[in-house]
Design a protein around this motif. Structure first.
Motif, PDB file in Angstrom:
ATOM      1  N   ARG A   1     -22.085 -50.896 -14.043  1.00  0.00           N
ATOM      2  CA  ARG A   1     -22.439 -51.427 -12.509  1.00  0.00           C
ATOM      3  C   ARG A   1     -21.677 -50.826 -11.497  1.00  0.00           C
ATOM      4  O   ARG A   1     -21.714 -51.051 -10.322  1.00  0.00           O
ATOM      5  CB  ARG A   1     -21.949 -52.942 -12.696  1.00  0.00           C
ATOM      6  N   ASN A   2     -21.232 -49.580 -11.910  1.00  0.00           N
ATOM      7  CA  ASN A   2     -20.352 -48.772 -10.787  1.00  0.00           C
ATOM      8  C   ASN A   2     -20.915 -47.197 -11.129  1.00  0.00           C
ATOM      9  O   ASN A   2     -21.108 -46.898 -12.170  1.00  0.00           O
ATOM     10  CB  ASN A   2     -18.916 -48.894 -11.167  1.00  0.00           C
ATOM     11  N   VAL A   3     -21.149 -46.696  -9.901  1.00  0.00           N
ATOM     12  CA  VAL A   3     -21.384 -45.310  -9.812  1.00  0.00           C
ATOM     13  C   VAL A   3     -20.630 -44.496  -8.564  1.00  0.00           C
ATOM     14  O   VAL A   3     -20.369 -45.128  -7.696  1.00  0.00           O
ATOM     15  CB  VAL A   3     -22.886 -45.152  -9.457  1.00  0.00           C
ATOM     16  N   GLY A   4     -20.170 -43.304  -9.090  1.00  0.00           N
ATOM     17  CA  GLY A   4     -19.611 -42.495  -7.918  1.00  0.00           C
ATOM     18  C   GLY A   4     -20.748 -41.375  -7.559  1.00  0.00           C
ATOM     19  O   GLY A   4     -21.514 -40.895  -8.423  1.00  0.00           O
ATOM     20  N   LEU A   5     -21.086 -41.201  -6.267  1.00  0.00           N
ATOM     21  CA  LEU A   5     -22.215 -40.281  -5.995  1.00  0.00           C
ATOM     22  C   LEU A   5     -21.852 -39.023  -5.143  1.00  0.00           C
ATOM     23  O   LEU A   5     -20.839 -38.922  -4.697  1.00  0.00           O
ATOM     24  CB  LEU A   5     -23.007 -41.224  -4.899  1.00  0.00           C
TER      25      LEU A   5
ATOM     26  N   PHE B   1      -9.118 -43.267  -9.352  1.00  0.00           N
ATOM     27  CA  PHE B   1      -8.859 -42.707 -10.343  1.00  0.00           C
ATOM     28  C   PHE B   1     -10.022 -42.130 -11.434  1.00  0.00           C
ATOM     29  O   PHE B   1     -10.863 -42.975 -11.618  1.00  0.00           O
ATOM     30  CB  PHE B   1      -7.936 -43.786 -11.226  1.00  0.00           C
ATOM     31  N   GLN B   2      -9.944 -40.776 -11.793  1.00  0.00           N
ATOM     32  CA  GLN B   2     -11.034 -40.037 -12.277  1.00  0.00           C
ATOM     33  C   GLN B   2     -10.753 -39.708 -13.699  1.00  0.00           C
ATOM     34  O   GLN B   2      -9.512 -38.994 -13.980  1.00  0.00           O
ATOM     35  CB  GLN B   2     -11.677 -38.961 -11.499  1.00  0.00           C
ATOM     36  N   LEU B   3     -11.497 -39.459 -14.498  1.00  0.00           N
ATOM     37  CA  LEU B   3     -11.196 -39.160 -15.851  1.00  0.00           C
ATOM     38  C   LEU B   3     -12.030 -37.701 -16.219  1.00  0.00           C
ATOM     39  O   LEU B   3     -13.182 -37.788 -16.010  1.00  0.00           O
ATOM     40  CB  LEU B   3     -11.424 -40.010 -17.169  1.00  0.00           C
ATOM     41  N   ALA B   4     -11.532 -36.838 -17.001  1.00  0.00           N
ATOM     42  CA  ALA B   4     -12.179 -35.471 -17.519  1.00  0.00           C
ATOM     43  C   ALA B   4     -11.344 -35.175 -18.395  1.00  0.00           C
ATOM     44  O   ALA B   4     -10.287 -34.990 -18.034  1.00  0.00           O
ATOM     45  CB  ALA B   4     -12.822 -34.685 -16.589  1.00  0.00           C
ATOM     46  N   ASP B   5     -11.815 -34.451 -19.684  1.00  0.00           N
ATOM     47  CA  ASP B   5     -10.798 -33.793 -20.519  1.00  0.00           C
ATOM     48  C   ASP B   5     -10.658 -32.512 -20.293  1.00  0.00           C
ATOM     49  O   ASP B   5     -11.901 -31.915 -19.678  1.00  0.00           O
ATOM     50  CB  ASP B   5     -11.421 -34.180 -21.929  1.00  0.00           C
TER      51      ASP B   5
ATOM     52  N   VAL C   1      -6.806 -39.474  -8.070  1.00  0.00           N
ATOM     53  CA  VAL C   1      -5.925 -39.156  -9.429  1.00  0.00           C
ATOM     54  C   VAL C   1      -6.892 -38.817 -10.387  1.00  0.00           C
ATOM     55  O   VAL C   1      -7.616 -39.724 -11.014  1.00  0.00           O
ATOM     56  CB  VAL C   1      -4.963 -40.132  -9.849  1.00  0.00           C
ATOM     57  N   ASP C   2      -7.112 -37.341 -10.846  1.00  0.00           N
ATOM     58  CA  ASP C   2      -7.825 -36.899 -11.540  1.00  0.00           C
ATOM     59  C   ASP C   2      -7.062 -36.244 -12.841  1.00  0.00           C
ATOM     60  O   ASP C   2      -6.475 -35.046 -12.630  1.00  0.00           O
ATOM     61  CB  ASP C   2      -8.930 -36.187 -11.006  1.00  0.00           C
ATOM     62  N   THR C   3      -7.301 -36.905 -14.111  1.00  0.00           N
ATOM     63  CA  THR C   3      -6.771 -36.418 -15.158  1.00  0.00           C
ATOM     64  C   THR C   3      -7.107 -34.924 -15.344  1.00  0.00           C
ATOM     65  O   THR C   3      -6.019 -34.154 -15.808  1.00  0.00           O
ATOM     66  CB  THR C   3      -7.075 -36.950 -16.225  1.00  0.00           C
ATOM     67  N   TYR C   4      -8.074 -34.433 -15.245  1.00  0.00           N
ATOM     68  CA  TYR C   4      -8.459 -32.995 -15.355  1.00  0.00           C
ATOM     69  C   TYR C   4      -7.612 -32.059 -14.474  1.00  0.00           C
ATOM     70  O   TYR C   4      -7.114 -31.069 -15.168  1.00  0.00           O
ATOM     71  CB  TYR C   4      -9.886 -32.733 -15.030  1.00  0.00           C
TER      72      TYR C   4
ATOM     73  N   GLU D   1     -13.434 -43.882 -12.786  1.00  0.00           N
ATOM     74  CA  GLU D   1     -14.572 -42.971 -12.757  1.00  0.00           C
ATOM     75  C   GLU D   1     -14.436 -41.664 -13.616  1.00  0.00           C
ATOM     76  O   GLU D   1     -13.461 -41.090 -13.836  1.00  0.00           O
ATOM     77  CB  GLU D   1     -14.829 -42.545 -11.263  1.00  0.00           C
ATOM     78  N   VAL D   2     -15.679 -41.438 -14.544  1.00  0.00           N
ATOM     79  CA  VAL D   2     -15.634 -40.491 -15.304  1.00  0.00           C
ATOM     80  C   VAL D   2     -16.536 -39.250 -14.663  1.00  0.00           C
ATOM     81  O   VAL D   2     -17.903 -39.466 -14.498  1.00  0.00           O
ATOM     82  CB  VAL D   2     -16.354 -40.945 -16.565  1.00  0.00           C
ATOM     83  N   GLU D   3     -15.975 -37.960 -14.511  1.00  0.00           N
ATOM     84  CA  GLU D   3     -16.524 -37.202 -13.725  1.00  0.00           C
ATOM     85  C   GLU D   3     -16.518 -35.903 -14.612  1.00  0.00           C
ATOM     86  O   GLU D   3     -15.491 -35.202 -14.646  1.00  0.00           O
ATOM     87  CB  GLU D   3     -15.870 -36.626 -12.129  1.00  0.00           C
ATOM     88  N   LEU D   4     -17.862 -35.580 -15.033  1.00  0.00           N
ATOM     89  CA  LEU D   4     -17.806 -34.279 -16.026  1.00  0.00           C
ATOM     90  C   LEU D   4     -18.567 -33.268 -15.508  1.00  0.00           C
ATOM     91  O   LEU D   4     -19.698 -33.546 -15.035  1.00  0.00           O
ATOM     92  CB  LEU D   4     -18.353 -34.626 -17.291  1.00  0.00           C
ATOM     93  N   PHE D   5     -17.971 -32.069 -15.377  1.00  0.00           N
ATOM     94  CA  PHE D   5     -18.861 -30.834 -14.956  1.00  0.00           C
ATOM     95  C   PHE D   5     -19.124 -30.095 -16.340  1.00  0.00           C
ATOM     96  O   PHE D   5     -18.171 -29.341 -16.742  1.00  0.00           O
ATOM     97  CB  PHE D   5     -18.191 -29.808 -13.830  1.00  0.00           C
ATOM     98  N   ASN D   6     -20.136 -30.162 -16.732  1.00  0.00           N
ATOM     99  CA  ASN D   6     -20.334 -29.548 -17.987  1.00  0.00           C
ATOM    100  C   ASN D   6     -21.620 -29.107 -18.446  1.00  0.00           C
ATOM    101  O   ASN D   6     -22.869 -29.828 -18.474  1.00  0.00           O
ATOM    102  CB  ASN D   6     -19.908 -30.513 -19.162  1.00  0.00           C
TER     103      ASN D   6
END
Length: 278
Positions: free
Chosen positions: A33-37, A204-208, A177-180, A248-253
């Motif tokens: 139900r949530n998106v980052g654009l 708060f954003q996540l990427a490994d 705050v972005d973990t990557y 938010e999960v933000e992946l450039f891959n």
């Protein structure tokens, strides 16, 4: 919707192979139900049309990316950047999100003056902060990993981001705050607490972090669980600092983009539950 996905937000860039209507449909199927654009695909589809699409789909827009690139020296170029950022604020307001993420900009061609570049960011924020507040939008300075300092973002640590943000009211300027970008910094947990104490954690954003990095490094963000970052630990830091908003999960891959987007979305939601929530 699964309660495990209540705070999950899929950043559009993670599944950029999906059109906006396809993304809305895929989110509905999975109970997301949530998106980052991102501005470019939103502009291509139409800002008003996108706002209607997400409303009709029952989606909440958690962030809009990106504003920023404030470090130019030439006056006309700086004026164009400010105009573009005002448009970005307006777009965020139309989409119904209260957070515009800022990638502040790298060193101008021929310059080696990091301090001067950071001061020009502050000058831009002084103009944009009140404009954004009037429209119900907060500016979130994102610190990027130091490998991007020369060409994309001279703000490399949360401490640097907060030093800029704290010149302005928290209702105008905070941080992303972005973990990557910060997982390597042993002062980051302290800075997260500092940000939380003044209400400045705006997203708060996540990427490994996976290695080896691809050539160019920009598209090296790993799927959650594939790399070196303990996501639950970072979730604990932001929650201890008072943050209870979307994650938010933000992946450039490139490998993820080459796959079926719906499959990637389902995998990302599953990883979120397995590696972040449970």
């Amino acid at each position: 919707m699964s309660t495990d996905l209540e705070r999950f937000s899929i950043n559009q860039m993670t599944v950029k192979q999906l059109s906006l209507p396809e993304l809305a449909d895929a989110c509905a199927e999975l109970g997301v139900r949530n998106v980052g654009l991102w501005r470019e695909p939103v502009q291509s589809y139409g800002v008003e049309a996108t706002a209607k699409l997400v409303r009709d789909a029952g989606l909440t827009v958690t962030t809009l990316c990106r504003g920023g690139f404030f470090t130019a020296i030439e006056p006309d170029e700086r004026a164009r950047a400010l105009d573009d950022n005002r448009r970005a604020v307006d777009e965020a307001a139309t989409l119904g999100t209260d957070t515009l993420v800022l990638v502040s900009g790298g060193l101008p061609p021929g310059s080696k003056d990091l301090h001067g570049a950071r001061e020009r960011i502050a000058d831009a924020l002084a103009e944009l902060g009140p404009y954004a507040e009037e429209r119900g939008v907060r500016l979130a300075i994102e610190a990027l990993h130091p490998m991007y300092a020369s060409d994309r973002c001279v703000v490399s640590t949360l401490a640097q981001a907060l030093d800029l943000a704290e010149r302005f009211p928290a209702r105008q300027v905070g941080v992303a705050v972005d973990t990557y970008h910060i997982w390597w910094d042993d002062t980051a947990p302290q800075q997260i607490a500092r940000a939380g104490a003044s209400g400045r954690i705006h997203t708060f954003q996540l990427a490994d972090w996976t290695t080896p990095l691809p050539e160019g490094a920009l598209n090296g963000r790993g799927q959650i669980g594939d790399g070196a970052i303990e996501m639950r630990e970072w979730k604990g830091y932001v929650e201890a600092a008072g943050y209870a908003g979307p994650i938010e999960v933000e992946l450039f891959n490139e490998e993820l983009w080459a796959r079926d987007g719906r499959e990637v979305l389902a995998e990302t939601a599953a990883r979120f539950i397995e590696r972040v929530i449970q």
